[in-house]
Write a protein that holds these residues in place. Structure first.
Motif, PDB file in Angstrom:
ATOM      1  N   GLU A 179       2.063   2.070  -3.449  1.00 15.16           N
ATOM      2  CA  GLU A 179       0.975   2.563  -4.297  1.00 15.16           C
ATOM      3  C   GLU A 179       0.739   4.054  -4.039  1.00 15.16           C
ATOM      4  O   GLU A 179       0.452   4.822  -4.955  1.00 15.16           O
ATOM      5  N   HIS A 189       4.818  -1.994  -9.330  1.00  9.56           N
ATOM      6  CA  HIS A 189       5.239  -0.710  -8.769  1.00  9.56           C
ATOM      7  C   HIS A 189       6.342  -0.886  -7.724  1.00  9.56           C
ATOM      8  O   HIS A 189       7.174   0.013  -7.539  1.00  9.56           O
ATOM      9  N   TYR A 211       4.533  -7.406  -7.683  1.00 15.69           N
ATOM     10  CA  TYR A 211       3.988  -6.052  -7.743  1.00 15.69           C
ATOM     11  C   TYR A 211       4.895  -5.175  -8.599  1.00 15.69           C
ATOM     12  O   TYR A 211       6.031  -4.872  -8.225  1.00 15.69           O
ATOM     13  N   GLN A 270       0.822  -1.214   0.000  1.00 15.49           N
ATOM     14  CA  GLN A 270       0.000   0.000   0.000  1.00 15.49           C
ATOM     15  C   GLN A 270       0.853   1.259   0.000  1.00 15.49           C
ATOM     16  O   GLN A 270       0.519   2.257  -0.649  1.00 15.49           O
TER      17      GLN A 270
END
Length: 398
Positions: free
Chosen positions: A106, A139, A137, A103
Motif C-alpha cells: 500500500e 494492489h 489484495y 501494508q
C-alpha cells in the motif's frame, strides 16, 4: 359495491407485476454472483495449479546446491509494464512475516519483488498465504511478484500440498510466535540467497533492498523518479542512503519527514543494539535540514566498518550479496564493504527515510545469535582477503 373493488384489484395486480419483476432482477443478480464465484474459484484453482507446476519443475539451485530457487511463482506474468518504473523494491521473508506485505504494498505503489523462504513443515501455510494475498489484495496482484526458496530435501513433500479455497474474509495480520531465524530442522535462514533472487528478477534499473518489516516514506518511488534520476548526481556507482528509524509495533508509521520529526518515540534503527552500524548517516545533520518538497542529495558520507545503511543503487553495477553468509551477522555489511572497495560514493537523500516496525533490543535475539555472529565474522575475514584479488587496483580496504 362492484365498482369499489376494481381499484383494489388493479393495485393487487400492479403489486404482483412489480414483485415478479423484482424477483426476476434478484434472480439475475444471484446468478451473476454465482457465476462470479465460479469464475473466482476457477481462477483460484488456476493460480494454484500454476504455483504447484513451477514447484514441481524446480531444478535451479543456489551456488551451494542446498536450496531450490523458483523465480516468479506468482505475479510475474501479471505484472504491469515495468517501463514506467525505474525503481523497484526488493525484499525477502519467511511466512512468519509475509503479512507485512499488505501494508508495504500500500505504501509502495510500484513493482515489489519478494523472495519467500519455506521448508517442508511450513510450505503448506506459506503457499496458501501467498495465494490468498495475491487473490485478495488488488494492489498486490498488480505490483508484487513472488519467488520461492526452499531446501532441495523438502521438494518431494512440497509437491504434494493440496489446494485450499481462498478466504478473503480473513485478515492477514497475525504472525507466528517463533523468533527470527528459529526454523525447523535447524535450517539456516539464507538472507542473501533470497535477496539476490529478488534482485535478479526485476526489470527496473534501480533497486531498494529492504527487509519486509521496513517501510519507506510516502511517495518515495515517485519522488526519486521525478527529482533524483534527472539530476547530475546519478552515477552507476552511487548509493543513495535513506536514514532508517525504529518505531513501536503499535504505532502508525509516519508518511512524511515532518510527521517523523514530530514523533518523540522514534529513534535511529539499531540504536540500542549497534550504534555504530548506522552512525555515519549523521542523523542530527539530516534532521536539521528540515523538510523540502524536492527530493535531492543532501550530503556525502564516508563509509567505515561496521556501517550498513539501506540505500537505492543502480542494479547493473551493484555487487550481489555474498551468499555464504546465513543467519545473523555480516550478511548486508559484506555487500557494502565490496561496494566501498569497488569505488562507490555514498550520499544521503534529504527527505526520504525508512521505518522499521518494532524496536531492536539486545535481549530479544534468538539463543544462537552469538554463535552465528562469530562464525560469520570468520567468514568475513576471508571475504575481505578475497576482495583484494577482485579489485587489485583499488586503494580501499575494509
Amino acid at each position: 359495491m362492484k365498482a369499489r373493488w376494481v381499484p383494489n384489484i388493479q393495485k393487487v395486480i400492479l403489486f404482483m407485476v412489480v414483485l415478479v419483476i423484482l424477483l426476476q432482477v434478484y434472480h439475475i443478480y444471484l446468478m451473476g454472483q454465482l457465476e462470479e464465484f465460479k469464475d473466482t474459484k476457477n481462477y483460484s484453482n488456476s493460480v494454484w495449479d500454476d504455483i504447484m507446476q513451477k514447484v514441481r519443475d524446480a531444478y535451479k539451485t543456489d551456488s551451494s546446491g542446498f536450496y531450490f530457487l523458483v523465480p516468479n511463482i506468482l505475479g510475474g506474468s501479471q505484472q504491469h509494464s515495468s517501463d514506467s518504473f525505474d525503481l523497484a523494491l526488493v525484499t525477502h521473508t519467511t511466512s512468519n512475516h509475509l503479512h507485512n506485505l499488505v501494508q508495504l504494498s500500500e505504501r509502495w505503489a510500484g513493482p515489489i519483488s519478494v523472495s519467500v523462504f519455506t521448508h517442508s513443515h511450513d510450505a503448506e501455510f506459506a503457499l496458501q498465504l501467498i495465494q490468498n494475498l495475491y487473490m485478495c489484495y488488488r494492489h498486490i496482484q498488480l505490483n508484487v511478484f513472488f519467488h520461492l526458496v526452499f531446501p532441495v530435501s523438502s521438494h518431494a513433500k512440497i509437491t504434494k500440498i493440496p489446494y485450499h479455497d481462498v478466504d478473503c474474509s480473513e485478515e492477514y495480520s497475525v504472525k507466528s510466535t517463533s523468533q527470527n531465524f528459529v526454523l525447523e530442522d535447524k535450517l539456516k535462514y539464507p538472507h542473501n540467497v533470497l535477496r539476490n533472487l529478488a534482485i535478479k528478477t526485476v526489470a527496473a534499473k534501480f533497486v531498494l533492498s529492504i527487509d519486509i518489516d521496513i517501510y519507506p516514506s510516502a511517495n518515495l518511488l515517485h519522488s526519486f523518479q521525478r527529482d533524483v534520476l534527472p539530476s547530475s548526481t546519478v552515477d552507476y556507482r552511487t548509493a543513495y542512503i535513506l536514514p532508517i528509524f525504529e518505531i513501536d509495533e503499535n504505532q502508525d508509521i509516519p508518511s512524511t519527514k515532518q510527521k517523523l520529526l514530530q514523533n518523540k518515540n522514534i529513534h535511529p534503527f539499531y540504536a540500542n543494539v549497534c550504534h555504530w552500524c548506522q552512525f555515519a548517516t549523521d542523523y542530527h545533520r539530516w534532521e536539521s535540514l528540515g523538510s523540502n518538497e524536492k527530493l535531492e542529495v543532501a550530503y556525502e558520507v564516508q563509509w567505515k566498518l561496521p556501517y550498513e545503511p539501506f540505500f537505492i543503487a543502480h542494479k547493473s553495477s551493484l555487487p550481489l550479496y555474498e551468499e555464504r553468509f546465513k543467519q545473523y551477522g555480516y550478511n548486508r555489511v559484506s555487500q557494502i564493504c565490496e561496494m566501498y572497495v569497488a569505488g562507490y560514493k555514498f550520499f544521503v537523500l534529504n527527505n526520504a527515510f525508512l521505518v522499521h516496525k518494532g524496536q531492536k533490543k539486545k535481549d530479544k535475539f534468538y539463543s544462537d545469535k552469538k554463535k552465528d555472529h562469530k562464525e560469520n565474522k570468520a567468514l568475513f575475514q576471508d571475504f575481505k582477503e578475497e576482495l583484494k584479488s577482485r579489485y587489485p587496483d583499488s586503494a580501499r580496504t575494509c
